[in-house]
Design an enzyme around this catalytic site. Structure first.
Site, PDB file in Angstrom:
ATOM      1  N   LYS B  95      62.495  -5.537  69.746  1.00 42.24           N
ATOM      2  CA  LYS B  95      63.831  -5.980  69.376  1.00 42.24           C
ATOM      3  C   LYS B  95      64.800  -5.114  70.158  1.00 42.24           C
ATOM      4  CE  LYS B  95      67.343  -6.127  65.861  1.00 42.24           C
ATOM      5  NZ  LYS B  95      67.847  -5.433  64.683  1.00 42.24           N
ATOM      6  N   GLY B 156      75.548  -3.503  58.913  1.00 43.73           N
ATOM      7  CA  GLY B 156      75.819  -2.689  57.739  1.00 43.73           C
ATOM      8  C   GLY B 156      77.061  -3.091  56.955  1.00 43.73           C
ATOM      9  N   ALA B 182      71.957  -8.845  61.148  1.00 45.84           N
ATOM     10  CA  ALA B 182      73.112  -7.979  60.876  1.00 45.84           C
ATOM     11  C   ALA B 182      74.192  -8.677  60.056  1.00 45.84           C
ATOM     12  CB  ALA B 182      73.739  -7.444  62.158  1.00 45.84           C
ATOM     13  N   ASN B 204      68.086  -5.926  56.222  1.00 42.67           N
ATOM     14  CA  ASN B 204      67.648  -4.567  55.939  1.00 42.67           C
ATOM     15  C   ASN B 204      68.498  -3.926  54.843  1.00 42.67           C
ATOM     16  OD1 ASN B 204      66.671  -1.980  55.918  1.00 42.67           O
ATOM     17  ND2 ASN B 204      66.905  -1.595  58.078  1.00 42.67           N
ATOM     18  N   THR B 205      69.737  -3.558  55.204  1.00 39.53           N
ATOM     19  CA  THR B 205      70.576  -2.794  54.283  1.00 39.53           C
ATOM     20  C   THR B 205      70.668  -3.427  52.898  1.00 39.53           C
ATOM     21  OG1 THR B 205      71.878  -2.224  56.221  1.00 39.53           O
ATOM     22  CG2 THR B 205      72.811  -1.649  54.095  1.00 39.53           C
TER      23      THR B 205
END
Lengths: 374, 256, 67
Positions: B95, B156, B182, B204-205
C-alpha cells in the site's frame, strides 16, 4: 482489444427488457448496459417523451446551449470496396474523381469563407488515390485555416494515424456500418472492408495514436437498430475505459436513396432513430452526437436541443461540388438542402448558439506523457 | 467476491492495525471484523523493548498482510520501504503512501505516480493511497496500479466521504478495484462508500479508538455488507428536482 | 572491541560478530526482523554468515501496527 458481443444475444437481451427495466433505467443517474438495453427496447417506446426531456437536460448540462457546425469535404469518390448500400461502390458506373491538392484547398477555402472552422475530409477506400501521404499533405495545407479537421476515410494503421495527427488531423470517424457479422458479410461484397475485425479495431488504433476524438456509428437500415445501439454501447464503454484521453462521438447515418438504389434491409423510422439517439445520450452524457444533412430539415430542427450536438450544413457529397455546383456523382442524396446561414438561423430560433469553432489544430502536438499501450 | 491482482477476498472490509490499545484487543477486533486483509507499517525495532512485537498475535494464514509505506515523504523513501517490507516477508504487495506534509498527511500525487511506476517495474502489486482525483486515478492505473485507494477525507478525521463526487467519477472510470481509504469514521460512512460502488473500504482509527473496538468492528462488517448489497440490488437515483411523470409535447415534429 | 551504528544509536560490541549473533544478543527473533546493513537489505540466510565490522551501519526493522 474490443470483442464484439454476439448480435443475436444483444437482440435477445433487448427483447427481454420489460417496462420495469425501462422504469429503473429512467430513475438512475448512471446507466449501465442493461439499462441501455431497456431504453432501446420496444417497452421504452411509450416513454419517448420522458427520454426526450432527460436527454435534453443532460445535453444542456454537459454542452450548454450550443450546436457545433461542420461541413464534409469529399476528396475522392474512388473506391475499391463493393458495398451493397453505397453510392461510391466499386461496381457503380459513375463519374469518379479525386481532387488535386489545389482543388482540395480551393474547396476547403469555400467552406472556410462560409464561416466553417470544423471540416470532415471524406473519401472512398482507394489507397492508391488517397493514401496517408495525400491526407497528410492536405492536412498540412489546411491546419492553419481550420479549428478541427476530421477524417472519414479507409481504416489506417496506428503509426499512420500518428502521422496524420502530427499533420493536424484532430479526429477520426470509422463506422462499423453494422455490428451484425452475418449482415456485414452479406453487404460487403468485395474489398478490404470485408474484414469485420480489422475495421472494428480501427477506433482503438486511432485512439492509441493520440487522436483527440474518435467517432463510431452504424449505418441504420442494415440490421436491427436496437441491437446496433446496444453494440455501440458496448464499444463505447470499452473505449471510455481503455482510452480515457479520447473524446467519443457517434453518428447516425440512416440509409437514404443512393445511386445503387439500395433499399434498407430493416427500415429505421424517424421515431426509431429518435429513440436510439436519446438512449445513447442517457447512457453516455458526454458523447458528441452528430445529426447530418442526410436527415430532413424538419427533423433536424425538431431535434435541436434534444440530444445531438453537431450539425452539418450546406453539405455536398460530390468531390469538387462546392466549387462546381453542376458536378455529379454523389455518395448519397441530401435531406436538408439549406445553407449554413439558414441552418444557423434555425439553431438561433431555438435559443441555441451555432458554434463554428472550439479548438485550434495548430496547437496540437504529440503527447510527451507516457501513454498507455493498448 | 472481490479480486485484486488475482487474489480473491470474501470480505470487502480491509482493516488497519494501528492505534489499538493492546495487541490482544487488536486481534479480537480484527477477527470480529471478518477482514481478510490488514495493513501493517514498518518501523525500526525499539531496542529498549525488543520483545514488543504486536504482530505476534496476527495469524498470517488468516490475515493477508498489506505492508504500507507510511512515513515516506517522497518516491525514493517509499520504494525503499516497500523493498524492506518485501524482505521482511511481506510478499510483493504494497500500500503505497507518500505523505510529505506531516500536518495533513495528504498524499503527494506526483511522487505517488513516480513510485507506482518504479514499484510496478520492480514486480510489486501496488495499491496507491491517493487524493480523490479522477485523472490521477487514471494515470495510476495506466502505470499499472492493481487498485486505487482514494481518500474519503483526510486521514484520522472521521469525516466520512467528503470527496463523494470525485470518488463517484473514479469508480465509474475504474479498470481496477477502488478502495475508499481514510476518513471513514462511522459504519454509515462505510455503507455510503459501498453503496456508491466502491469495491472495498479500509478502516483503522474508527475501530481502533472506539469505546468497544470489537463491537465496532462487527458494526463495520455489517455496514460494508449492507452497502454492497444495496449497490448490487440497484439503488434508485436521488433527484434534485421533481420530474413530471408524463411530459407533454416536444416530439410533435416526428413524421414516421 | 568494535563500534557500530544500530537504529541510529552507537553500540559497542565486545568482539566481531555475525548479524545473527547480534539479533540473539538483543533478544530478537530473526524471523520477524529485516536487516539493512550499510543501506543494503540482507536476506535471512545471510544473517549467519554476515560479520559486522567496525563502523557498520545497521537498521533493524519490523512490522508494526499501521493503517
Amino acid at each position: 482489444m474490443f470483442v464484439a458481443p454476439d448480435f443475436q444475444q444483444l437482440r435477445a437481451r433487448i427483447a427481454a427488457s420489460g417496462p420495469e427495466a425501462v422504469e429503473r433505467a429512467l430513475a438512475k443517474g448512471r446507466l449501465e448496459l442493461d439499462d441501455l438495453a431497456a431504453l432501446l427496447s420496444p417497452a421504452a417506446e411509450s416513454s419517448l417523451a420522458v427520454m426526450a426531456q432527460r436527454s435534453a437536460q443532460l445535453t444542456r448540462q454537459r454542452f450548454g446551449n450550443v450546436i457545433q457546425l461542420y461541413a464534409p469535404l469529399y476528396l475522392s469518390s474512388f473506391c475499391t470496396n463493393r458495398c451493397a448500400y453505397c453510392g461510391f461502390s466499386a461496381g457503380n458506373a459513375m463519374p469518379r474523381r479525386v481532387l488535386s491538392f489545389e482543388e482540395a484547398e480551393a474547396e476547403a477555402m469555400i467552406l472556410h469563407d462560409r464561416g466553417f472552422s470544423h471540416i470532415l475530409l471524406v473519401s472512398g477506400e482507394a489507397p492508391a488515390k488517397v493514401g496517408v501521404e495525400y491526407l497528410e499533405t492536405v492536412a498540412l495545407r489546411l491546419r492553419d485555416k481550420f479549428a478541427a479537421i476530421a477524417i472519414e476515410v479507409q481504416p489506417l494503421e496506428t503509426d499512420e494515424y500518428a502521422r496524420l495527427f502530427a499533420a493536424g488531423i484532430t479526429s477520426v470517424a470509422v463506422y462499423q456500418e453494422t455490428y451484425d457479422r452475418t449482415v456485414y458479410d452479406q453487404v460487403h461484397l468485395a474489398g478490404k472492408k470485408r474484414d469485420f475485425d480489422y475495421r472494428l479495431a480501427t477506433p482503438e488504433r486511432a485512439a492509441t495514436a493520440g487522436l483527440r476524438e474518435v467517432g463510431i456509428g452504424a449505418l441504420l437500415g442494415l440490421s436491427d437498430w436496437r441491437a446496433e445501439g446496444l453494440a455501440m454501447g458496448h464499444h463505447l464503454s470499452y473505449l471510455r475505459k481503455a482510452f480515457w484521453r479520447t473524446g467519443l462521438t457517434v453518428s447516425f447515418p440512416r440509409i437514404r436513396p443512393a445511386k445503387g438504389e439500395f433499399a434498407p434491409l430493416m427500415p429505421v423510422s424517424e421515431r426509431d432513430l429518435t429513440q436510439l439517439i436519446f438512449a445513447l445520450r442517457l447512457f453516455d452524457p458526454d458523447l458528441g452526437l452528430y445529426l447530418s444533412t442526410r436527415e430532413e430539415a424538419r427533423y433536424r430542427d425538431g431535434m435541436l436541443g434534444l440530444g445531438p450536438t453537431r450539425y452539418s450544413a450546406g453539405s455536398c457529397t460530390v468531390p469538387g461540388g462546392y466549387g462546381d455546383t453542376a458536378a455529379t456523382g454523389a455518395q448519397f442524396e441530401i435531406g436538408d438542402q439549406r445553407s449554413l446561414d439558414e441552418v444557423s438561423e434555425a439553431i438561433r430560433a431555438k435559443g441555441l448558439d451555432p458554434v463554428r469553432k472550439d479548438w485550434d489544430a495548430v496547437f496540437q502536438q504529440q503527447d510527451q506523457g507516457r501513454r498507455r499501450a493498448a | 467476491m472481490l479480486t485484486i491482482a488475482g487474489k480473491t477476498f470474501r470480505s470487502r472490509l480491509f482493516t488497519g492495525t494501528g492505534k489499538f490499545s493492546s495487541p490482544e484487543v487488536m486481534q479480537e477486533a480484527l477477527l470480529a471484523s471478518g477482514s481478510e486483509m490488514v495493513t501493517v507499517a514498518l518501523r525500526r525495532v525499539d531496542l529498549a523493548n525488543p520483545a514488543d512485537d504486536i504482530m505476534r498475535v496476527l495469524d498470517r494464514d488468516h490475515f493477508f498482510f498489506l505492508p504500507n509505506t507510511a512515513g515516506a515523504r517522497n518516491a525514493a523513501e517509499a520504494v525503499r520501504l516497500a523493498k524492506l517490507a518485501q524482505a521482511s516477508g511481506g510478499g510483493n504487495w504494497v500500500k503505497l503512501e507518500v505523505t510529505p506534509d506531516p500536518r495533513t498527511l495528504l498524499p503527494d500525487p506526483v511522487e505517488t505516480l513516480i513510485a507506482t511506476e518504479e514499484l510496478v517495474k520492480a514486480g510489486f502489486v501496488v495499491l496507491p493511497y491517493m487524493n480523490a482525483d479522477p485523472i490521477l486515478a487514471l494515470r495510476l492505473q495506466d502505470a499499472g496500479a492493481a487498485a486505487v485507494m482514494p481518500l474519503g477525507s483526510p486521514i484520522g478525521t472521521n469525516q466520512g466521504v467528503l470527496t463523494r463526487f470525485q470518488v463517484a467519477i473514479i469508480i465509474e472510470q475504474a479498470r481496477v478495484p477502488v478502495v475508499v481509504d481514510a476518513g471513514i469514521g462511522a459504519p454509515s460512512h462505510a455503507a455510503e462508500a459501498m453503496e456508491m460502488g466502491a469495491d472495498a473500504v479500509l478502516v483503522n482509527t474508527a475501530i481502533a479508538v472506539a469505546g468497544d473496538p470489537v463491537r465496532m468492528a462487527q458494526a463495520f462488517a455489517k455496514a460494508v455488507e449492507a452497502g454492497r448489497e444495496a449497490y448490487e440490488a440497484g439503488l434508485g437515483a436521488r433527484r434534485t428536482e421533481a420530474e413530471a411523470s408524463s411530459p407533454q409535447g416536444g416530439l410533435d415534429f416526428l413524421r414516421e | 572491541m568494535i563500534t557500530i551504528l544500530c537504529n541510529g544509536e552507537s553500540r559497542r560490541l565486545e568482539r566481531e560478530m555475525s548479524v545473527e549473533e547480534l539479533l540473539a544478543s538483543l533478544g530478537l527473533n530473526p524471523e520477524t526482523v529485516v536487516v539493512e546493513l550499510d543501506g543494503r537489505i540482507l536476506s535471512r540466510p545471510d544473517y549467519a554468515v554476515t560479520k559486522l565490522t567496525e563502523g557498520a551501519t545497521l537498521e533493524l526493522i519490523r512490522f508494526v501496527g499501521g493503517g
